[in-house]
Enzyme design. Structure first.
Site, PDB file in Angstrom:
ATOM      1  N   GLN A  67     -10.019  -4.059  -3.602  1.00  0.00           N
ATOM      2  CA  GLN A  67     -11.329  -3.591  -3.146  1.00  0.00           C
ATOM      3  C   GLN A  67     -12.412  -3.940  -4.158  1.00  0.00           C
ATOM      4  OE1 GLN A  67     -11.992  -1.774  -0.113  1.00  0.00           O
ATOM      5  NE2 GLN A  67     -14.006  -2.493  -0.741  1.00  0.00           N
ATOM      6  N   CYS A 104     -16.303   1.399   0.413  1.00  0.00           N
ATOM      7  CA  CYS A 104     -15.134   0.580   0.749  1.00  0.00           C
ATOM      8  C   CYS A 104     -14.750   0.690   2.219  1.00  0.00           C
ATOM      9  CB  CYS A 104     -13.959   0.950  -0.148  1.00  0.00           C
ATOM     10  SG  CYS A 104     -13.365   2.638   0.077  1.00  0.00           S
ATOM     11  N   ASP A 140     -17.207   7.035  -1.735  1.00  0.00           N
ATOM     12  CA  ASP A 140     -15.999   6.903  -0.912  1.00  0.00           C
ATOM     13  C   ASP A 140     -15.727   8.267  -0.273  1.00  0.00           C
ATOM     14  OD1 ASP A 140     -13.585   6.020   0.172  1.00  0.00           O
ATOM     15  OD2 ASP A 140     -12.499   5.986  -1.737  1.00  0.00           O
ATOM     16  N   ARG A 173       0.891  -1.178   0.000  1.00  0.00           N
ATOM     17  CA  ARG A 173       0.000   0.000   0.000  1.00  0.00           C
ATOM     18  C   ARG A 173       0.920   1.216   0.000  1.00  0.00           C
ATOM     19  NH1 ARG A 173      -5.356   1.346   3.462  1.00  0.00           N
ATOM     20  NH2 ARG A 173      -6.105  -0.032   1.814  1.00  0.00           N
ATOM     21  N   ARG A 232     -13.414  -8.905   1.476  1.00  0.00           N
ATOM     22  CA  ARG A 232     -11.997  -8.645   1.204  1.00  0.00           C
ATOM     23  C   ARG A 232     -11.196  -9.900   1.556  1.00  0.00           C
ATOM     24  NH1 ARG A 232     -10.021  -3.436   1.383  1.00  0.00           N
ATOM     25  NH2 ARG A 232      -8.112  -4.443   0.658  1.00  0.00           N
ATOM     26  N   HIS A 268      -7.228   0.690  -6.503  1.00  0.00           N
ATOM     27  CA  HIS A 268      -7.441  -0.187  -5.340  1.00  0.00           C
ATOM     28  C   HIS A 268      -8.087  -1.483  -5.853  1.00  0.00           C
ATOM     29  CE1 HIS A 268      -7.737  -1.437  -1.328  1.00  0.00           C
ATOM     30  NE2 HIS A 268      -8.613  -0.586  -0.833  1.00  0.00           N
TER      31      HIS A 268
END
Ligand code: CP
Ligand code: NVA
Length: 306
Positions: free
Chosen positions: A134, A260, A220, A104, A288, A131
């Site tokens: 996700q 998310c 988001d 990340r 996830r 991402h």
């Protein structure tokens, strides 16, 4: 086996992504039955975090352990990564000591440079641009609730950020449509999103129009990690881009809501929507784990029958 990385959603083919959804379903069913499944015994996952995380760290670490692997956590603060060691050198060393790496970080170019120097598969656990893990979990969640996403309409409200870019890539690969509504000045940049064309998305000035007829409404945070300096100006610019009950009302009656997470109730979504009956955010977060277990298994072992 040739090394495969998962740096963007389109690094895998439609066929491979569909295989991962099938595997995630099998792996999840086994997990729910408390069946032991440890195909990755003696393998090691290294997780490198240059930004904060709850879900990504937990799902990769727990997922690796459940598959029999061990997981090692590195962050910028406590490793030489934060003291200027070149990414290329770090990749050479880390990938000689482990079997799989998840990163990340900030710019996509960092993870690309790491992958170019890695002996083992590299997974994008979020960059400024994408991402992919996700969206793997999100589409798996959609399929669980509503069946195939092909031909469906997903509405994205808010910032055209890493998660939005990944929805757009997924739409091209899996053939669905994305309606996007962002405040002026925050529109999608197709090139940054890594798109081939514009046939799978449509931009709307009015978020209500974007939500009309949607099968899924998603949003988001207004300010992503790394952009905190813009927080105040974004709060003003995004004030009308809050997913509320009116927006959900113009979507299809069976429309789902996803986020998310982490979420800011009263900013990008009202509490009524995120805590309401159309919201599947907890399934989305749990998935996830299952989707990434399927991904780790695939990157290390290829297709398996069991
Ligand atoms: N959705 C997500 O990636 O959450 P974390 O930032 O907690 O990992
Ligand atoms: N767009 C958000 C997602 C967090 C999981 C960020 O990058 O901060």
């Amino acid at each position: 086996m040739q090394i495969k990385h998962f740096l963007q959603f389109k690094d895998l083919t439609r066929d491979e992504i569909n295989y991962l959804f099938d595997r995630a379903r099998v792996i999840k069913q086994r997990f729910k039955r408390y069946e032991t499944y440890r195909p990755l015994v003696d393998r090691t996952l290294v997780m490198i975090f240059e930004k904060a995380s709850t879900r990504t760290r937990l799902s990769f670490e727990a997922g690796a352990q459940q598959l029999g692997a061990s997981a090692i956590y590195l962050n910028t603060r406590d490793s030489q990564l934060g003291r200027g060691e070149p990414v290329e050198d770090a990749a050479q060393v880390i990938s000689r000591m482990c079997d799989l790496v998840m990163i990340r970080t900030f710019e996509q170019t960092i993870i690309e440079r790491f992958a170019a120097n890695s002996r083992v598969p590299v997974i994008n656990g979020l960059t400024n641009e994408y991402h992919p893990c996700q969206i793997l979990a999100d589409i798996f969640t959609f399929i669980e609730h509503r069946g195939s996403i092909t031909g469906k309409t997903v509405t994205w409200i808010g910032d055209s950020n890493n998660v939005c870019n990944t929805w757009l890539q997924a739409a091209e690969l899996l053939d669905f449509n994305v309606h996007v509504s962002t405040p002026p000045g925050y529109e999608i940049e197709p090139e940054r999103a890594g798109l081939f064309g514009t046939s799978h998305f449509e931009q709307f000035d009015d978020p209500m129009q974007a939500c009309a007829g949607a099968d899924l409404v998603t949003t988001d945070v207004w300010t992503s990690m790394g952009f905190e300096d813009e927080n105040e100006e974004r709060r003003e610019a995004f004030a009308d881009w809050c997913v509320d009950a009116d927006m959900m009302r113009v979507a299809r009656p069976d429309a789902l809501f996803m986020h998310c997470l982490p979420a800011h109730r009263g900013e990008e979504v009202t509490a009524e929507v995120i805590d309401g009956p159309q919201s599947v955010v907890w399934d989305e977060a749990e998935n996830r784990l299952h989707a990434q277990k399927a991904l780790m298994e695939y990157l290390l072992l290829g297709r398996v029958e069991s």
